[in-house]
Scaffold this active site. Structure first.
Site, PDB file in Angstrom:
ATOM      1  N   TYR A  94       0.824  -1.208   0.000  1.00  0.00           N
ATOM      2  CA  TYR A  94       0.000   0.000   0.000  1.00  0.00           C
ATOM      3  C   TYR A  94       0.860   1.260   0.000  1.00  0.00           C
ATOM      4  O   TYR A  94       0.479   2.286  -0.574  1.00  0.00           O
ATOM      5  CB  TYR A  94      -0.945  -0.010   1.209  1.00  0.00           C
ATOM      6  CG  TYR A  94      -2.149  -0.895   0.986  1.00  0.00           C
ATOM      7  CD1 TYR A  94      -3.288  -0.408   0.353  1.00  0.00           C
ATOM      8  CD2 TYR A  94      -2.140  -2.222   1.391  1.00  0.00           C
ATOM      9  CE1 TYR A  94      -4.391  -1.221   0.140  1.00  0.00           C
ATOM     10  CE2 TYR A  94      -3.228  -3.049   1.186  1.00  0.00           C
ATOM     11  CZ  TYR A  94      -4.348  -2.538   0.560  1.00  0.00           C
ATOM     12  OH  TYR A  94      -5.438  -3.355   0.339  1.00  0.00           O
ATOM     13  N   GLU A 136      -8.064  -6.942   5.500  1.00  0.00           N
ATOM     14  CA  GLU A 136      -7.200  -8.019   5.000  1.00  0.00           C
ATOM     15  C   GLU A 136      -6.475  -8.733   6.137  1.00  0.00           C
ATOM     16  O   GLU A 136      -6.310  -9.964   6.099  1.00  0.00           O
ATOM     17  CB  GLU A 136      -6.216  -7.446   3.972  1.00  0.00           C
ATOM     18  CG  GLU A 136      -6.913  -7.078   2.674  1.00  0.00           C
ATOM     19  CD  GLU A 136      -6.140  -6.088   1.815  1.00  0.00           C
ATOM     20  OE1 GLU A 136      -4.920  -5.933   2.035  1.00  0.00           O
ATOM     21  OE2 GLU A 136      -6.760  -5.464   0.943  1.00  0.00           O
TER      22      GLU A 136
END
EC number: 1.14.12.17
Length: 403
Positions: A94, A136
């Site tokens: 990310y 997640e």
């Protein structure tokens, strides 16, 4: 985020509607230039087709459009999180994506990308990354908590390779370490990672599990793609057909996906598929039959012609065993078949079936090519089926938005 920052994000919605795909295309090109190793993580077939760029543009647009009420994005965010865990996406990815996304906004918008706007998008992206990594992390923990569960890539042995039709072959995967495999929800998928010599890359592809959970093996059923100039997606499927044999080892990620059979309900189940889209629905069907579910089951399937119709004998056998199981098969090319058989000429037509497929209190599960899903969804709505009772799975990046 401050009210001013939210206001700035909302103000970019018109720009994203007009230039979103250009922005995401620039972003991916930029990121892969600086981090070529990520080509082993991302599906380059979806990059080549433009589907991934479109899907990301839609996701960014929806996020900006709903920045003041992110709860409406819960379903789509969860769906993306499942796909990320199946590809072994981790928090460090990310940071890379955020860096190049913000840089791309600045480079594409030019003077329109003021320091204040870039700061707002930086905060917005950080907020989204926190949401995604939180979901997640929960999915990864849930995967490892199961007996036989794992995260990342695990080696599996191909113990059986079985031809189902002229185009579709099933592969039976058993853990190479001799351990158990985690149970899964009927309708979920796994990612298979293979090395593609043509691209000199490892490439992941997601395939629906086509069997009921059993604790011993996973089965996927893969269509071989025709044509001389295949995109990378076809190269992976065809490599499975042409180069992966019984006794070979492949890497697989843990089952994921939120297109799943609701096993808590007792009403009828209508399974509607086109071509290889039947695979997740086969898992649902096998589960219902193997658990002796009392639910009424209707199987509606479309295929080009009998020669490419996979699992035809399996469906016929189940029909002979279970009175509560009905089937209706549509063929684009229909030759002489006795009129008492449940075969129809043309594409799947729910309006033609009417009360044979539209049942009180039923849930409808659809899978197939995007145009197929759109048609079935629209026909169900025209037949006054509640939207909440309609569930669908789009193979690849999500670009459908059905209402």
């Amino acid at each position: 985020m401050t009210p001013r920052q939210k206001e700035l994000i909302k103000a970019t919605v018109p720009i994203l509607k007009e230039h979103g795909v250009a922005l995401t295309s620039h972003f991916y090109k930029r990121m892969f230039t600086h981090h070529p190793e990520l080509k082993h993580v991302f599906n380059m077939g979806n990059q080549q087709s433009g589907k991934q760029q479109t899907a990301l543009a839609m996701a960014v647009l929806n996020y900006a459009d709903n920045i003041e009420n992110l709860s409406v994005l819960r379903s789509s965010v969860t769906q993306i999180a499942h796909k990320h865990t199946s590809l072994d996406i981790r928090p460090e990815h990310y940071a890379i994506v955020g860096k190049h996304l913000l840089a791309s906004i600045g480079e594409v918008l030019g003077e329109g990308a003021t320091p204040e706007l870039l700061e707002a998008w930086g905060v917005a992206y950080g907020q989204l990354a926190d949401i995604m990594t939180g979901i997640e992390t929960g999915l990864y923990k849930g995967a490892t908590a199961k007996e036989g569960g794992w995260t990342g890539w695990r080696p599996f042995l191909v113990k059986q390779k079985e031809r189902e039709s002229a185009e579709i072959t099933s592969f039976y995967f058993y853990p190479a370490d001799g351990g158990r495999v985690a149970d899964f929800q009927p309708g979920q998928y796994v990612s298979v990672r293979l090395f593609l010599p043509e691209l000199n890359l490892f490439q992941p592809r997601q395939y629906s599990l086509s069997n009921a959970p059993n604790g011993e093996y996973y089965r996927i059923s893969v269509k071989k793609e025709a044509g001389a100039n295949l995109r990378p997606n076809g190269l992976i499927s065809n490599r499975l057909h042409d180069h992966i044999e019984e006794g070979d080892i492949v890497e697989i990620s843990a089952p994921a996906g939120d297109f799943i059979l609701n096993t808590s309900k007792s009403g009828p189940v209508v399974l509607i598929s086109g071509g290889v889209g039947q695979t997740p629905l086969l898992s649902m069907l096998d589960y219902l039959i193997s658990t002796n579910s009392p639910r009424e089951i209707v199987w509606v399937h479309g295929s080009r012609h009998p020669n490419v119709h996979a699992f035809k004998d399996r469906i016929e056998a189940l029909h002979g065993q279970q009175q509560r199981f009905k089937r209706h098969i549509f063929y684009d090319q229909l030759e002489e078949i006795a009129p008492e058989h449940p075969y129809y000429a043309g594409v799947v037509n729910l309006k033609q079936l009417k009360e044979k497929a539209i049942l009180p209190g039923a849930d409808y599960y659809i899978c197939g090519p995007a145009p197929f899903i759109q048609k079935q969804f629209q026909d169900l709505r025209a037949l006054e089926v509640n939207k909440a009772a309609i569930h669908y799975e789009e193979f690849g990046p999500n670009v459908l938005a059905l209402h």
